[in-house]
Design an enzyme around this catalytic site. Structure first.
Site, short mmCIF file in Angstrom:
data_model
loop_
_atom_site.label_atom_id
_atom_site.label_comp_id
_atom_site.label_asym_id
_atom_site.label_seq_id
_atom_site.Cartn_x
_atom_site.Cartn_y
_atom_site.Cartn_z
CG ASP A 137 36.70 33.36 35.39
OD1 ASP A 137 37.69 33.52 34.65
OD2 ASP A 137 35.97 34.29 35.76
CG ASP A 151 41.15 36.13 34.84
OD1 ASP A 151 41.03 36.84 33.82
OD2 ASP A 151 40.22 35.46 35.32
#
Length: 169
Positions: A137, A151
């Site tokens: 991330d 995502d």
């Protein structure tokens, strides 16, 4: 030019939007999401290893994080279960593509599948065993936990699919 000249007509099952086109469009969308996700994650691991980058002060930062769980840090260490769920979800999307009636639906399903596969790739290549790797991330906003392109594709695709379903009645 009139407004109608700028709109693309929707094709439904009766007017000839074939299953093959749905698979092709969803596959193309998923492929684009996976490629963008992989490129940006490789960039993040390389560029952000020495620290954060502030893109827009107080609004957007790029911060490298490794998530062994699901979104928002839930199910930490549950990557294997999440990976299996991503495989099942991708299979269900392929099955659902058989009954897609509009291009928009194929694109949103492709985005969701691309996001699931993008994060699945991390779980495969970033761990010592099958499916236990952490997802990269790297995008951070003040009101949202760190996330990535995969995502985003899952979230945006799901919201748009729900809205399309509501609109269709």
């Amino acid at each position: 030019m009139s407004r109608s000249a700028w709109t693309v007509p929707e094709l439904d099952a009766d007017s000839g939007f074939p299953t093959r086109s749905a698979f092709l469009l969803a596959g193309l969308t998923a492929g684009i999401v996976v490629i963008l996700d992989r490129i940006t994650k490789l960039w993040a691991v390389d560029a952000l290893v020495d620290g954060d980058v502030v893109a827009i002060e107080g609004i957007l930062e790029f911060e490298l994080a490794f998530n062994s769980g699901a979104a928002y840090g839930l199910f930490k260490g549950g990557g294997s279960v999440i990976a299996v769920a991503a495989i099942i979800a991708s299979g269900l999307i392929v099955f659902a593509l058989r009954s897609v009636e509009r291009r928009f639906e194929a694109i949103t399903l492709g985005a969701i599948m691309g996001g699931a596969l993008g994060n699945l790739i991390d779980r495969i290549v970033r761990g010592p065993g099958w499916f236990d790797g952490a997802v990269v991330d790297w995008i951070e906003t003040p009101l949202w936990p760190n996330f990535n392109i995969a995502d985003s594709a899952i979230s945006v695709g799901a919201v748009l699919l729900i809205l399309a379903t509501i609109r269709r009645g």
